[in-house]
Motif scaffolding. Structure first.
Motif, PDB file in Angstrom:
ATOM      1  N   THR A 209       1.121  -1.045  -0.195  1.00  8.98           N
ATOM      2  CA  THR A 209       0.299  -0.171  -0.206  1.00  8.98           C
ATOM      3  C   THR A 209       1.068   1.568   0.503  1.00  8.98           C
ATOM      4  O   THR A 209       2.268   1.144   0.392  1.00  8.98           O
ATOM      5  CB  THR A 209      -1.010   0.115   1.900  1.00  8.98           C
ATOM      6  OG1 THR A 209       0.103   0.047   2.591  1.00  8.98           O
ATOM      7  CG2 THR A 209      -2.267  -1.214   1.019  1.00  8.98           C
ATOM      8  N   LYS A 210       0.093   2.057  -1.053  1.00 11.47           N
ATOM      9  CA  LYS A 210       1.193   3.576  -0.690  1.00 11.47           C
ATOM     10  C   LYS A 210       1.311   4.422   0.492  1.00 11.47           C
ATOM     11  O   LYS A 210       2.230   4.807   0.608  1.00 11.47           O
ATOM     12  CB  LYS A 210       0.508   4.827  -2.196  1.00 11.47           C
ATOM     13  CG  LYS A 210       1.073   5.585  -1.861  1.00 11.47           C
ATOM     14  CD  LYS A 210       0.735   6.338  -3.054  1.00 11.47           C
ATOM     15  CE  LYS A 210       1.682   7.977  -3.358  1.00 11.47           C
ATOM     16  NZ  LYS A 210       2.713   7.703  -4.494  1.00 11.47           N
ATOM     17  N   LYS A 211      -0.258   4.294   1.228  1.00  8.40           N
ATOM     18  CA  LYS A 211      -0.065   4.601   2.913  1.00  8.40           C
ATOM     19  C   LYS A 211       1.074   4.522   3.733  1.00  8.40           C
ATOM     20  O   LYS A 211       2.140   4.734   4.468  1.00  8.40           O
ATOM     21  CB  LYS A 211      -1.410   5.193   3.597  1.00  8.40           C
ATOM     22  CG  LYS A 211      -1.612   6.040   4.100  1.00  8.40           C
ATOM     23  CD  LYS A 211      -2.938   6.624   4.631  1.00  8.40           C
ATOM     24  CE  LYS A 211      -2.916   7.779   5.917  1.00  8.40           C
ATOM     25  NZ  LYS A 211      -3.970   7.841   5.980  1.00  8.40           N
ATOM     26  N   GLY A 212       0.807   3.049   3.973  1.00  7.74           N
ATOM     27  CA  GLY A 212       1.072   2.310   5.141  1.00  7.74           C
ATOM     28  C   GLY A 212       2.509   1.458   4.602  1.00  7.74           C
ATOM     29  O   GLY A 212       2.862   0.624   5.706  1.00  7.74           O
ATOM     30  N   HIS A 213       3.056   1.105   3.148  1.00  9.09           N
ATOM     31  CA  HIS A 213       3.746   0.654   2.817  1.00  9.09           C
ATOM     32  C   HIS A 213       3.371  -1.525   3.013  1.00  9.09           C
ATOM     33  O   HIS A 213       4.028  -2.193   3.245  1.00  9.09           O
ATOM     34  CB  HIS A 213       5.162   1.023   3.505  1.00  9.09           C
ATOM     35  CG  HIS A 213       5.834   2.222   3.414  1.00  9.09           C
ATOM     36  ND1 HIS A 213       5.531   2.826   1.693  1.00  9.09           N
ATOM     37  CD2 HIS A 213       5.803   2.674   3.853  1.00  9.09           C
ATOM     38  CE1 HIS A 213       5.422   4.479   1.600  1.00  9.09           C
ATOM     39  NE2 HIS A 213       5.866   4.377   3.008  1.00  9.09           N
ATOM     40  N   SER A 214       2.169  -1.414   3.330  1.00  8.74           N
ATOM     41  CA  SER A 214       1.667  -2.625   3.784  1.00  8.74           C
ATOM     42  C   SER A 214       1.717  -4.488   2.664  1.00  8.74           C
ATOM     43  O   SER A 214       0.896  -3.752   1.943  1.00  8.74           O
ATOM     44  CB  SER A 214       0.219  -2.848   4.530  1.00  8.74           C
ATOM     45  OG  SER A 214       0.208  -1.660   5.659  1.00  8.74           O
ATOM     46  N   PRO A 215       2.267  -5.164   3.155  1.00  9.15           N
ATOM     47  CA  PRO A 215       1.823  -6.091   1.953  1.00  9.15           C
ATOM     48  C   PRO A 215       0.605  -6.450   2.294  1.00  9.15           C
ATOM     49  O   PRO A 215       0.047  -6.460   3.081  1.00  9.15           O
ATOM     50  CB  PRO A 215       3.402  -7.060   2.733  1.00  9.15           C
ATOM     51  CG  PRO A 215       3.073  -6.616   4.151  1.00  9.15           C
ATOM     52  CD  PRO A 215       2.594  -5.408   4.308  1.00  9.15           C
ATOM     53  N   ARG A 216       0.201  -6.517   0.486  1.00 12.24           N
ATOM     54  CA  ARG A 216      -1.050  -7.383   0.321  1.00 12.24           C
ATOM     55  C   ARG A 216      -0.818  -8.280  -0.874  1.00 12.24           C
ATOM     56  O   ARG A 216       0.143  -8.799  -1.705  1.00 12.24           O
ATOM     57  CB  ARG A 216      -2.036  -6.002  -0.056  1.00 12.24           C
ATOM     58  CG  ARG A 216      -2.357  -5.216   0.583  1.00 12.24           C
ATOM     59  CD  ARG A 216      -3.346  -5.698   1.484  1.00 12.24           C
ATOM     60  NE  ARG A 216      -3.014  -4.550   2.400  1.00 12.24           N
ATOM     61  CZ  ARG A 216      -3.711  -4.445   3.822  1.00 12.24           C
ATOM     62  NH1 ARG A 216      -2.396  -4.851   4.645  1.00 12.24           N
ATOM     63  NH2 ARG A 216      -4.200  -2.781   4.599  1.00 12.24           N
ATOM     64  N   GLY A 217      -2.151  -9.776  -0.845  1.00  9.48           N
ATOM     65  CA  GLY A 217      -2.057 -10.994  -1.620  1.00  9.48           C
ATOM     66  C   GLY A 217      -3.427 -10.706  -2.170  1.00  9.48           C
ATOM     67  O   GLY A 217      -4.613  -9.885  -1.174  1.00  9.48           O
ATOM     68  N   ILE A 218      -3.635 -12.323  -2.313  1.00  7.82           N
ATOM     69  CA  ILE A 218      -4.836 -12.734  -2.397  1.00  7.82           C
ATOM     70  C   ILE A 218      -5.345 -12.892  -0.762  1.00  7.82           C
ATOM     71  O   ILE A 218      -5.555 -13.190  -0.143  1.00  7.82           O
ATOM     72  CB  ILE A 218      -5.051 -13.973  -2.382  1.00  7.82           C
ATOM     73  CG1 ILE A 218      -4.106 -14.344  -3.996  1.00  7.82           C
ATOM     74  CG2 ILE A 218      -5.904 -14.970  -2.727  1.00  7.82           C
ATOM     75  CD1 ILE A 218      -4.141 -15.910  -4.361  1.00  7.82           C
ATOM     76  N   PHE A 219      -6.849 -12.368  -1.286  1.00  2.73           N
ATOM     77  CA  PHE A 219      -7.664 -11.798  -0.602  1.00  2.73           C
ATOM     78  C   PHE A 219      -9.082 -12.542  -0.405  1.00  2.73           C
ATOM     79  O   PHE A 219      -9.693 -13.188   0.250  1.00  2.73           O
ATOM     80  CB  PHE A 219      -7.900  -9.984   0.759  1.00  2.73           C
ATOM     81  CG  PHE A 219      -9.459 -10.071   1.285  1.00  2.73           C
ATOM     82  CD1 PHE A 219      -8.684 -10.660   2.298  1.00  2.73           C
ATOM     83  CD2 PHE A 219     -10.206  -9.922   1.149  1.00  2.73           C
ATOM     84  CE1 PHE A 219      -9.554 -10.549   3.962  1.00  2.73           C
ATOM     85  CE2 PHE A 219     -11.282  -9.213   2.125  1.00  2.73           C
ATOM     86  CZ  PHE A 219     -10.394 -10.122   3.518  1.00  2.73           C
ATOM     87  N   CYS A 220      -9.753 -11.571  -1.186  1.00  2.00           N
ATOM     88  CA  CYS A 220     -11.104 -11.869  -1.579  1.00  2.00           C
ATOM     89  C   CYS A 220     -11.103 -13.293  -2.205  1.00  2.00           C
ATOM     90  O   CYS A 220     -11.887 -14.498  -2.710  1.00  2.00           O
ATOM     91  CB  CYS A 220     -11.887 -11.516  -2.646  1.00  2.00           C
ATOM     92  SG  CYS A 220     -12.237 -10.341  -4.279  1.00  2.00           S
ATOM     93  N   ALA A 221      -9.606 -13.591  -3.475  1.00  2.00           N
ATOM     94  CA  ALA A 221     -10.124 -13.892  -4.891  1.00  2.00           C
ATOM     95  C   ALA A 221     -11.336 -14.509  -5.694  1.00  2.00           C
ATOM     96  O   ALA A 221     -11.287 -14.857  -6.578  1.00  2.00           O
ATOM     97  CB  ALA A 221      -9.171 -15.691  -4.494  1.00  2.00           C
ATOM     98  N   ILE A 222     -12.001 -13.137  -5.644  1.00  2.00           N
ATOM     99  CA  ILE A 222     -13.088 -13.374  -6.939  1.00  2.00           C
ATOM    100  C   ILE A 222     -13.078 -12.081  -8.305  1.00  2.00           C
ATOM    101  O   ILE A 222     -14.303 -11.271  -8.442  1.00  2.00           O
ATOM    102  CB  ILE A 222     -14.398 -13.382  -6.064  1.00  2.00           C
ATOM    103  CG1 ILE A 222     -14.201 -12.181  -5.133  1.00  2.00           C
ATOM    104  CG2 ILE A 222     -14.323 -14.880  -5.647  1.00  2.00           C
ATOM    105  CD1 ILE A 222     -16.191 -12.631  -4.281  1.00  2.00           C
TER     106      ILE A 222
END
Length: 108
Positions: free
Chosen positions: A54-67
């Motif tokens: 994420t731009k603001k918090g630099h938090s990693p993200r990956g598959i969440f909803c998968a839809i």
């Protein structure tokens, strides 16, 4: 590829038909997946769990909803940012990059 990590049944796309094995580029590395499977499925099978930061918090993200409803799995694909990799079919030779904010450039 680790078959234990491979997604065989997608909640929206249904059973994933395995096409031919194809090579694609992920952040400068050659990985392999099956043509037509979601890009996210090929990445998960290769052990890649972080798709963007994420731009603001630099938090990693990956598959969440998968839809295809959230934006956690978005990546830069063939130069285009914000591609939902959980529902975008893999094609041979694709260029897939980790997304930082809204691009593939780590600008922080």
């Amino acid at each position: 590829m680790d078959m234990k990590r491979r997604i065989a049944q997608h909640p929206v796309l249904g059973e994933i038909e395995k096409g031919r094995q194809v090579a694609f580029n992920y952040d400068g590395k050659t990985l392999y997946g099956y043509e037509g499977e979601p890009i996210a499925a090929a990445l998960k099978a290769a052990g890649v769990m972080v798709h963007r930061y994420t731009k603001k918090g630099h938090s990693p993200r990956g598959i969440f909803c998968a839809i295809g409803r959230c934006t956690d799995c978005v990546m830069v694909v063939n130069g285009q940012p914000n591609v939902r990799t959980c529902v975008t079919p893999l094609e041979a030779g694709m260029e897939v990059r980790t997304q930082y904010g809204v691009s593939d450039k780590k600008d922080w």
